[in-house]
Design an enzyme around this catalytic site. Structure first.
Site, PDB file in Angstrom:
ATOM      1  N   SER A  52       0.877  -1.317   0.073  1.00 32.78           N
ATOM      2  CA  SER A  52       0.039  -0.009  -0.012  1.00 32.78           C
ATOM      3  C   SER A  52       0.922   1.283   0.027  1.00 32.78           C
ATOM      4  CB  SER A  52      -0.846   0.164   1.186  1.00 32.78           C
ATOM      5  OG  SER A  52      -1.717  -1.081   1.395  1.00 32.78           O
TER       6      SER A  52
HETATM    7  N1  SAH Z   1      -0.223  -5.546   4.093  1.00 34.89           N
HETATM    8  C1  SAH Z   1       0.313  -5.760   2.837  1.00 34.89           C
HETATM    9  C2  SAH Z   1      -0.428  -5.393   1.890  1.00 34.89           C
HETATM   10  C3  SAH Z   1      -0.552  -6.479   0.793  1.00 34.89           C
HETATM   11  S1  SAH Z   1      -1.697  -6.752  -0.554  1.00 34.89           S
HETATM   12  C4  SAH Z   1       1.671  -4.961   2.788  1.00 34.89           C
HETATM   13  O1  SAH Z   1       1.840  -4.192   3.802  1.00 34.89           O
HETATM   14  O2  SAH Z   1       2.300  -5.339   1.857  1.00 34.89           O
HETATM   15  C5  SAH Z   1      -2.969  -7.663   0.216  1.00 34.89           C
HETATM   16  C6  SAH Z   1      -2.654  -9.110   0.613  1.00 34.89           C
HETATM   17  O3  SAH Z   1      -3.811  -9.705   1.014  1.00 34.89           O
HETATM   18  C7  SAH Z   1      -2.013  -9.781  -0.582  1.00 34.89           C
HETATM   19  O4  SAH Z   1      -0.949 -10.322  -0.363  1.00 34.89           O
HETATM   20  C8  SAH Z   1      -3.191 -11.095  -0.798  1.00 34.89           C
HETATM   21  O5  SAH Z   1      -2.590 -12.202  -1.279  1.00 34.89           O
HETATM   22  C9  SAH Z   1      -3.597 -11.157   0.632  1.00 34.89           C
HETATM   23  N2  SAH Z   1      -5.093 -11.670   0.740  1.00 34.89           N
HETATM   24  C10 SAH Z   1      -5.984 -11.680  -0.153  1.00 34.89           C
HETATM   25  N3  SAH Z   1      -6.883 -12.531   0.427  1.00 34.89           N
HETATM   26  C11 SAH Z   1      -6.592 -12.957   1.505  1.00 34.89           C
HETATM   27  C12 SAH Z   1      -6.912 -13.891   2.463  1.00 34.89           C
HETATM   28  N4  SAH Z   1      -8.257 -14.403   2.560  1.00 34.89           N
HETATM   29  N5  SAH Z   1      -6.200 -14.457   3.546  1.00 34.89           N
HETATM   30  C13 SAH Z   1      -4.864 -13.934   3.551  1.00 34.89           C
HETATM   31  N6  SAH Z   1      -4.540 -13.049   2.928  1.00 34.89           N
HETATM   32  C14 SAH Z   1      -5.298 -12.526   1.883  1.00 34.89           C
END
Ligand code: SAH
Length: 204
Positions: A52
């Site tokens: 993000s």
């Molecule tokens: N907090 C992260 C943001 C990553 S983007 C950072 O600081 O980089 C969102 C993430 O959520 C992705 O890696 C995606 O694979 C994960 N995601 C999506 N659905 C999910 C679920 N049901 N359980 C766990 N992770 C999930």
């Protein structure tokens, strides 16, 4: 980054600002993107996912009202940057990722950077982490069509849940606060996240 993108837009929590100053964001993106790591935008982290925008990380962290003794659950580990910011402030961070290559890569990064208070799990985070509940705060870093009910159940009394809710193109950042009287909801404004895919999120 902190002064121009984060303080200038109204983030004031001193613990959040200190964490954003301390965590080296360039270590959470690939080598080719290192020189863009402090820009005012999200960046790709592989597997069609993103880290993000710095301001969004700060805003969501402040909305969680993290305290030093708190145990926080994050859904969507991704690059690990959001978890690292929280780990600078709170007692322990539990974070769940559902894409295996991201899970394993970020697990290794936490070890390398010696984040001993981050606990990781490879699974569908929409069901939460029942064995470790209740949590003082839950942060969901992917967009959901609705608020997953298991997450509300796993929130302590006095706990905060921050989650983007909407369709796959745009969402509203929603904050829930749980107290003795029930659940209180506030809308923190528009945002845009990748999809939360799972049993209580998007089905695909
Ligand atoms: N907090 C992260 C943001 C990553 S983007 C950072 O600081 O980089 C969102 C993430 O959520 C992705 O890696 C995606 O694979 C994960 N995601 C999506 N659905 C999910 C679920 N049901 N359980 C766990 N992770 C999930």
């Amino acid at each position: 980054m902190v002064r121009r993108q984060i303080e200038a837009r109204g983030v004031t929590d001193p613990y959040v600002l200190a964490a954003m100053l301390k965590v080296p964001r360039h270590l959470f993106v690939g080598d080719a993107l290192r020189d863009q790591a402090y820009g005012d935008f999200p960046l790709p982290i592989g597997e069609q996912q993103t880290i993000s925008q710095p301001y969004i990380v700060a805003e969501m962290t402040q909305a969680l009202q993290p305290g030093k003794d708190d145990r926080i659950l994050e859904i969507g580990t991704g690059s690990g940057y959001q978890a690292a910011i929280l780990a600078e402030i709170v007692f322990r961070v539990y974070t769940i990722e559902k894409i295996y290559p991201l899970y394993i890569k970020t697990r290794k990064l936490f070890d390398k950077l010696q984040y001993h208070n981050i606990v990781t799990k490879y699974s569908d985070g929409t069901s939460g982490w029942k064995d470790e509940s209740p949590f003082d705060g839950i942060i969901v870093t992917a967009g959901s069509p609705s608020i997953p009910t298991p997450l509300v159940r796993q929130l302590a009394v006095g706990g905060r849940l921050v989650i983007p809710v909407g369709d796959q193109y745009s969402q509203e950042l929603i904050k829930l606060y749980k107290d003795e009287n029930g659940i209180h909801k506030t809308n923190l404004g528009g945002c845009r996240f990748v999809k939360l895919v799972g049993e209580y999120g998007w089905r695909s």
